[in-house]
Design a protein around this motif. Structure first.
Motif, PDB file in Angstrom:
ATOM      1  N   LYS A  19     -12.981  -2.796  39.922  1.00 43.07           N
ATOM      2  CA  LYS A  19     -12.910  -1.251  40.614  1.00 43.07           C
ATOM      3  C   LYS A  19     -13.255  -0.167  39.254  1.00 43.07           C
ATOM      4  N   TYR A  63     -18.328  -4.346  46.667  1.00 44.32           N
ATOM      5  CA  TYR A  63     -16.909  -4.770  46.372  1.00 44.32           C
ATOM      6  C   TYR A  63     -15.899  -3.746  47.107  1.00 44.32           C
ATOM      7  N   GLN A  64     -14.588  -4.302  47.661  1.00 46.96           N
ATOM      8  CA  GLN A  64     -13.706  -3.458  48.336  1.00 46.96           C
ATOM      9  C   GLN A  64     -12.395  -4.084  47.819  1.00 46.96           C
ATOM     10  N   GLU A  65     -11.701  -3.425  46.600  1.00 48.83           N
ATOM     11  CA  GLU A  65     -10.541  -4.007  46.186  1.00 48.83           C
ATOM     12  C   GLU A  65      -9.269  -3.999  47.303  1.00 48.83           C
ATOM     13  N   GLY A  66      -9.250  -3.148  48.304  1.00 49.98           N
ATOM     14  CA  GLY A  66      -8.284  -3.206  49.199  1.00 49.98           C
ATOM     15  C   GLY A  66      -8.302  -4.351  50.063  1.00 49.98           C
ATOM     16  N   HIS A  67      -9.454  -5.169  50.238  1.00 42.99           N
ATOM     17  CA  HIS A  67      -9.331  -6.353  51.168  1.00 42.99           C
ATOM     18  C   HIS A  67      -8.953  -7.529  50.237  1.00 42.99           C
TER      19      HIS A  67
END
Length: 217
Positions: free
Chosen positions: A129, A196-200
């Motif tokens: 991220k 890209y989604q770090e939360g997922h």
């Protein structure tokens, strides 16, 4: 640990985490600098109230994060191996929990290996991220050194290996190993998916850890 890290990472957060209080000035910078001392004092008081071993392990935990985040060492600049400090902190919490449960530090060497090797490798995902900010600041994370797309594939493989290792080390049940491998593949997909989604990735990590603990209970 998060508070001094946010102070030291201000220039990076301006690029990659513009919503943090240090960047938005939601909390005055001068006030923000007091928080580490407040939290440090509370941690020392509460851990000492338990016993000296708890105090020692909590100091180790906070010391590792200080070495990781803050000058002059600021070890987060060390490619790949900087995450060893974070995995050591995870292991420290496991040791503390095991101590309260059994009264000793006798955890298997395989568990220590899992944290110091597998978790260290997988934890490099936290730098994905911050790629643009780290690149601008000259922080040599794995994504900065290898390139974002290449490092995402490598980190995805690290996840697959670490999940399979967890299944083998903590249960050795073929069913759990297969489930762990499947979750590792899910993580590989999430890390390489665009955008890209770090939360997922974090959500799957926490849910899989909770499910694994439940199945082993």
């Amino acid at each position: 640990a998060v508070t001094p890290n946010n102070i030291a990472d201000y220039e990076i957060d301006v690029v990659t985490n513009p919503g943090r209080p240090t960047v938005t000035k939601a909390i005055p910078a001068q006030d923000y600098k007091y928080f580490p001392w407040l939290f440090f004092t509370l941690a020392v008081i509460y851990s000492r109230a338990v016993d000296l071993i708890s105090l020692f392990l909590v100091l180790v935990f906070m010391g590792n994060y200080f070495l990781y985040s803050m000058p002059p060492l600021r070890l987060k600049r060390v490619t790949f191996f900087s995450k060893l400090l974070i995995s050591m902190n995870s292991l420290t919490l496991v040791l503390l929990g095991h101590l309260f449960h059994s009264g000793d530090f006798g955890i298997p060497l395989s568990v220590i290996f899992f944290f110091l090797v597998c978790v260290t490798a997988a934890l490099n995902f936290i730098d994905i991220k911050d790629y643009e900010g780290d690149k601008k600041a000259g922080v040599k994370t794995l994504p900065v050194v290898l390139g974002l797309e290449t490092s995402k594939k490598i980190i995805g493989v690290f996840f697959i290996i670490s999940y399979i290792a967890a299944g083998v080390i903590f249960s050795n049940s073929p069913l759990l190993v297969a489930m762990a491998a499947g979750l590792g593949l899910v993580q590989f997909f999430l890390i390489n998916r665009k955008p890209y989604q770090e939360g997922h990735v974090l959500l799957v990590y926490l849910l899989s850890a909770a499910a694994f603990i439940f199945l082993l209970h």
